[in-house]
Write a protein that holds these residues in place. Structure first.
Motif, PDB file in Angstrom:
ATOM      1  N   GLY A  12       0.830  -1.190   0.000  1.00  0.00           N
ATOM      2  CA  GLY A  12       0.000   0.000   0.000  1.00  0.00           C
ATOM      3  C   GLY A  12       0.868   1.245   0.000  1.00  0.00           C
ATOM      4  N   GLU A  13       0.248   2.364  -0.224  1.00  0.00           N
ATOM      5  CA  GLU A  13       0.978   3.626  -0.275  1.00  0.00           C
ATOM      6  C   GLU A  13       0.671   4.434   0.973  1.00  0.00           C
ATOM      7  N   VAL A  14       1.705   4.832   1.704  1.00  0.00           N
ATOM      8  CA  VAL A  14       1.564   5.539   2.976  1.00  0.00           C
ATOM      9  C   VAL A  14       2.317   6.863   2.895  1.00  0.00           C
ATOM     10  N   LEU A  15       1.661   7.924   3.342  1.00  0.00           N
ATOM     11  CA  LEU A  15       2.299   9.235   3.449  1.00  0.00           C
ATOM     12  C   LEU A  15       2.631   9.491   4.916  1.00  0.00           C
ATOM     13  N   ILE A  16       3.902   9.764   5.215  1.00  0.00           N
ATOM     14  CA  ILE A  16       4.345  10.058   6.588  1.00  0.00           C
ATOM     15  C   ILE A  16       4.602  11.559   6.684  1.00  0.00           C
ATOM     16  N   VAL A  17       3.888  12.198   7.602  1.00  0.00           N
ATOM     17  CA  VAL A  17       4.043  13.642   7.821  1.00  0.00           C
ATOM     18  C   VAL A  17       4.664  13.810   9.201  1.00  0.00           C
ATOM     19  N   GLU A  18       5.926  14.146   9.260  1.00  0.00           N
ATOM     20  CA  GLU A  18       6.680  14.202  10.525  1.00  0.00           C
ATOM     21  C   GLU A  18       7.789  15.233  10.371  1.00  0.00           C
ATOM     22  N   ASP A  19       7.862  16.202  11.297  1.00  0.00           N
ATOM     23  CA  ASP A  19       8.855  17.272  11.187  1.00  0.00           C
ATOM     24  C   ASP A  19      10.208  16.893  11.779  1.00  0.00           C
ATOM     25  N   THR A  20      10.258  15.787  12.522  1.00  0.00           N
ATOM     26  CA  THR A  20      11.534  15.341  13.096  1.00  0.00           C
ATOM     27  C   THR A  20      12.207  14.390  12.119  1.00  0.00           C
ATOM     28  N   PRO A  21      13.361  14.755  11.555  1.00  0.00           N
ATOM     29  CA  PRO A  21      13.998  13.905  10.529  1.00  0.00           C
ATOM     30  C   PRO A  21      14.253  12.490  11.006  1.00  0.00           C
ATOM     31  N   ALA A  22      14.684  12.330  12.266  1.00  0.00           N
ATOM     32  CA  ALA A  22      14.995  10.985  12.743  1.00  0.00           C
ATOM     33  C   ALA A  22      13.742  10.117  12.778  1.00  0.00           C
ATOM     34  N   SER A  23      12.635  10.705  13.293  1.00  0.00           N
ATOM     35  CA  SER A  23      11.391   9.950  13.341  1.00  0.00           C
ATOM     36  C   SER A  23      10.879   9.654  11.942  1.00  0.00           C
ATOM     37  N   LEU A  24      11.030  10.647  11.028  1.00  0.00           N
ATOM     38  CA  LEU A  24      10.579  10.466   9.652  1.00  0.00           C
ATOM     39  C   LEU A  24      11.333   9.316   8.988  1.00  0.00           C
ATOM     40  N   LYS A  25      12.642   9.294   9.206  1.00  0.00           N
ATOM     41  CA  LYS A  25      13.447   8.209   8.600  1.00  0.00           C
ATOM     42  C   LYS A  25      13.109   6.869   9.229  1.00  0.00           C
ATOM     43  N   LEU A  26      12.937   6.850  10.567  1.00  0.00           N
ATOM     44  CA  LEU A  26      12.619   5.613  11.258  1.00  0.00           C
ATOM     45  C   LEU A  26      11.324   5.002  10.734  1.00  0.00           C
ATOM     46  N   LEU A  27      10.284   5.832  10.637  1.00  0.00           N
ATOM     47  CA  LEU A  27       8.993   5.338  10.156  1.00  0.00           C
ATOM     48  C   LEU A  27       9.081   4.918   8.707  1.00  0.00           C
ATOM     49  N   SER A  28       9.783   5.730   7.899  1.00  0.00           N
ATOM     50  CA  SER A  28       9.905   5.420   6.480  1.00  0.00           C
ATOM     51  C   SER A  28      10.618   4.106   6.261  1.00  0.00           C
ATOM     52  N   ASP A  29      11.748   3.897   6.972  1.00  0.00           N
ATOM     53  CA  ASP A  29      12.491   2.645   6.814  1.00  0.00           C
ATOM     54  C   ASP A  29      11.665   1.455   7.276  1.00  0.00           C
ATOM     55  N   LEU A  30      10.958   1.629   8.398  1.00  0.00           N
ATOM     56  CA  LEU A  30      10.162   0.542   8.960  1.00  0.00           C
ATOM     57  C   LEU A  30       9.074   0.090   7.992  1.00  0.00           C
ATOM     58  N   ALA A 118       7.767  -0.579  16.932  1.00  0.00           N
ATOM     59  CA  ALA A 118       7.689  -1.045  15.545  1.00  0.00           C
ATOM     60  C   ALA A 118       6.482  -1.947  15.329  1.00  0.00           C
ATOM     61  N   GLU A 119       6.249  -2.888  16.291  1.00  0.00           N
ATOM     62  CA  GLU A 119       5.128  -3.817  16.101  1.00  0.00           C
ATOM     63  C   GLU A 119       3.807  -3.068  16.076  1.00  0.00           C
ATOM     64  N   GLU A 120       3.669  -2.053  16.938  1.00  0.00           N
ATOM     65  CA  GLU A 120       2.415  -1.296  16.982  1.00  0.00           C
ATOM     66  C   GLU A 120       2.202  -0.513  15.693  1.00  0.00           C
ATOM     67  N   ILE A 121       3.283   0.152  15.193  1.00  0.00           N
ATOM     68  CA  ILE A 121       3.166   0.914  13.940  1.00  0.00           C
ATOM     69  C   ILE A 121       2.711  -0.006  12.814  1.00  0.00           C
ATOM     70  N   LEU A 122       3.386  -1.168  12.680  1.00  0.00           N
ATOM     71  CA  LEU A 122       3.047  -2.078  11.578  1.00  0.00           C
ATOM     72  C   LEU A 122       1.633  -2.630  11.740  1.00  0.00           C
ATOM     73  N   ALA A 123       1.256  -3.027  12.972  1.00  0.00           N
ATOM     74  CA  ALA A 123      -0.062  -3.608  13.183  1.00  0.00           C
ATOM     75  C   ALA A 123      -1.159  -2.611  12.855  1.00  0.00           C
TER      76      ALA A 123
END
Length: 742
Positions: A12-30, A118-123
């Motif tokens: 699926g296609e997900v848009l991540i809107v996050e102003d903290t680069p570290a969090s943005l990268k973490l979510l994107s990679d996950l 990570a498990e919560e984000i993915l679930a």
């Protein structure tokens, strides 16, 4: 715009809107590793521009952002027809109840608390994407069915007109008669032709397929013998009146097959007029709409119920509350709102997998329905959160009985019925507990939103005092939560605003009286809250995931100060910094300490790290590895508050500890209580046998100094020599070279 092959093949296609680069990268990679096609937006303005070209299937939206915050972004998305259907999961701090209420009111689908799991984000991402796709598929299928009905209606109207024309010209054109016969036989909808008196003269094959009656069984019988469940003379006469006035009637009916089963049908009746204007024939057409009705029912059910447990969802629960409130107002009752959260449910998912977790949630749903009185509403709010709405008397006896029954039955275990459970047997009992927060209308709030917010506050308190219990909301709870939220809000920008300061408490040698170093202690002065004690803000910083940047700031500040003392010719001063449990568990802690030492040119031997027993005993094997890496770079390790936790000596001997610190609670009465003296002497002996030094904390009297020095304690710190000092005052102490008088 067509998506490329990589997008088509993703989950699926997900848009991540996050102003903290570290969090943005973490979510994107996950999410990318999980198979999603990820798009990114570092702020709300870019997010709104991005979705204009191509709406995603899901949006992960940070609540707190500069410029347009997450709530405004969500409001604009839901106001635009092109993006109103896109589910939004808010990224927010834990226990921020006001944010939850506001987010759900704006149309948010869910909340994920920071720091991320990570498990919560993915679930939650998987659940929302699947639900979104299912809703879109159902909507498309519903539109397709409605289009089919319109097309069929048009076809049937055309067929009726064609049949009418064919009847009028049946003697004039045998070719047209054969064509009509083929159409009559081939159509998938049942067709019955009756004469002017209503006697059936013909049926098509589809009629036999749908009804089960052969054509020969019906020809010659009156059309009223067609079996419908609605034996309503008035309705039949109304249909005849419509036919007489307009020549056509259509509507839904419940028909009965030959075998006795019933089915919903769409019925259409038309008249065929002769040249003289008299009725010559009636054409009855009907289609089986069982599948359409089932799909409509499913759509309606999913709109108001939780797909996993079948319980009412948030929307239906709100309607039920309105009804319960109106009834309670008439009957002089109150309405209790119970918010439930399963304790440590995540560990069950982690241990046995999502299948068992789903089975457990279904079992809990059945259990809850069995614990509440008739008329109460049990709903699932998402994840492992449930809600109960029930009317009660002023004594709330039924509410307390229900809460106690729920706790007792959950302690007894819920039955799991799965074929394969990792490390368990099918059909085993799973041990679960829950915490319950209760708010009551009208005393605790006039609206459901107020009651939910206050019940959530009570739930938080129930978890604070040990879980597996229930708590009623009180105004004191609300004040405590608001105070915590105020501290949390101010903590977020405290580093940038320069509100933190490090104080240094001298550590003195009990053999020579010289100053050996200091312990760094964090102090916070906020313009709004004033001087906030560490025991108030540090636990909250850990709870809300803010301790990591604060801890890094302390390490960096201490290293900078050590470098400044060296540059001023005051020698190498050794400073110990406290390390929180979450910092210690973080894989990047060692690297961060190394970077701070290199950045300021400070030798590793001048920095010490203090950890508590609880920090290392949570995962002893991981603790040994982390402590080993810190020792490898030359950092000294102190075990703080020794004797107050639950450490095992078998593990303690494995830890590369340099210093044991005797807790102040033992030092206070070391000269007056034999038990405290024995503990202090045991710690000193144990440490020396393990080649460790011993520091006594909280030394305040001359008698304590003499006792500790006489029994071999290496160092002390406490008010007897000096309170914690700001960097300037401690620098003066270094210059004076003041000593402890022994």
């Amino acid at each position: 715009m067509h998506r490329d092959l990589s997008e088509q093949s993703s989950k699926g296609e997900v848009l991540i809107v996050e102003d903290t680069p570290a969090s943005l990268k973490l979510l994107s990679d996950l999410l990318t590793e999980a198979g999603y096609y990820v798009r990114q937006a570092p702020n709300g303005e870019l997010a709104l521009w991005t979705v204009q070209s191509r709406p995603p299937e899901l949006i992960l939206l940070d609540v707190r952002m500069p410029g347009i915050d997450g709530f405004e972004v969500c409001r604009r998305l839901k106001a635009a027809p092109a993006t109103a259907h896109v589910p939004v999961i808010f990224l927010s701090a834990q226990h921020d109840t006001d944010d939850k209420v506001r987010g759900f009111a704006l149309g948010g689908a869910d909340f994920v608390a920071k720091p991320f799991q990570a498990e919560e984000i993915l679930a939650r991402t998987d659940a929302q994407v699947r639900l979104g796709r299912a809703q879109l598929a159902l909507a498309a299928q519903r539109a397709l069915l409605e289009q089919r009905v319109r097309e069929r209606t048009a076809e049937l109207a055309e067929l009726a007109a064609s049949l009418e024309r064919e009847v009028e010209r049946r003697r004039a054109s045998e070719d047209n008669m054969r064509l009509a016969s083929r159409v009559f036989a081939a159509t998938q909808d049942a067709i019955v032709i009756a004469d002017a008196q209503g006697i059936i003269v013909a049926t098509n094959p589809a009629f036999s397929t749908i009804s089960g009656y052969a054509s020969g069984e019906m020809v010659g019988r009156h059309v009223t013998t067609l079996h419908t469940v609605q034996q309503n003379t008035a309705a039949y006469e109304a249909m005849l009146a419509t036919l007489a006035g307009h020549g056509h009637w259509s509507g839904e009916m419940l028909a009965r097959r030959k075998n006795g089963t019933t089915f919903p049908g769409l019925l259409s009746v038309s008249t065929v007029m002769g040249d003289n204007g008299a009725v010559e024939n009636y054409i009855v057409v009907f289609m089986d709409i069982t599948e359409r009705k089932a799909e409509q029912h499913l759509i309606d059910f999913l709109s108001y119920h939780d797909a996993l447990t079948g319980l009412p969802n948030r929307m239906l629960a709100r309607q039920c509350f309105d009804e319960a409130q109106a009834a309670a107002q008439r009957n002089g009752q109150c309405v209790a709102v119970l918010c439930l959260d399963l304790d440590r449910f995540k560990s069950m998912n982690d241990s046995y997998g999502a299948q068992v977790g789903d089975q457990a949630l279904q079992a809990v749903a059945r259990l809850l329905r069995g614990c509440v009185p008739e008329g109460a509403t049990v709903s699932r709010q998402g994840g492992d959160e449930f809600q109960i709405i029930m009317a009660d008397d002023a004594q709330l006896s039924a509410t307390m009985a229900a809460a106690q029954a729920i706790l007792a039955r959950l302690r007894a275990g819920v039955q799991l019925d799965v074929q394969a459970i990792a490390q368990a047997q099918a059909g085993q009992h799973a041990s679960l507990t829950t915490s319950i927060g209760i708010a009551v209308w009208p005393a605790d709030g006039a609206t459901l939103d107020e009651l939910l917010r206050n019940a959530d506050t009570a739930l938080y308190r129930a978890k604070e005092v040990g879980r597996d219990n229930y708590a009623f909301f009180t105004e004191r709870m609300d004040a405590d939560i608001r105070a915590k939220l105020a501290i949390q809000a101010q903590l977020r920008g405290a580093i940038v605003r320069g509100e933190f300061e490090v104080h240094y408490q001298p550590q003195m040698c009990l053999r020579t009286g010289t100053m050996l170093g200091a312990e760094a202690l964090l102090r916070w002065h906020n313009p709004v809250l004033g001087q906030v004690p560490p025991n108030r803000f540090i636990p909250l910083a850990e709870e809300y995931g803010l301790i990591a940047p604060i801890g890094l700031w302390v390490v960096d500040t201490v290293c900078a100060q050590i470098a400044a003392w060296q540059a001023a010719g005051l020698g190498t001063v050794k400073v110990a910094v406290n390390l929180s449990g979450s910092q210690f568990a973080h894989d990047g802690t060692v690297a961060s300490v190394e970077q701070a030492l290199r950045r300021h040119g400070v030798p590793a031997a001048s920095l010490g790290l203090e950890i508590t027993e609880g920090t290392v005993m949570g995962d002893p094997d991981k603790a040994v590895a982390a402590l080993g890496r810190l020792k490898d770079i030359g950092v000294a390790i102190s075990l703080d508050d020794f004797g107050t936790g639950y450490s095992s000596l078998a593990y303690l001997k494995r830890f590369p500890i340099d210093v044991l610190k005797i807790d102040k609670s033992f030092v206070d009465d070391v000269t007056s209580k034999a038990s405290d003296a024995a503990i202090a002497l045991s710690v000193i002996s144990l440490a020396h046998n393990l080649n460790m030094r011993v520091i006594a904390e909280g030394v305040e009297t001359r008698e304590q100094v003499e006792f500790l020095a006489a029994h071999g304690c290496d160092e002390m710190q406490g008010y007897y020599f000096s309170r914690p000092l700001a960097a300037g005052a401690y620098t003066t102490l270094l210059r004076e070279k003041r000593m402890l008088q022994l």
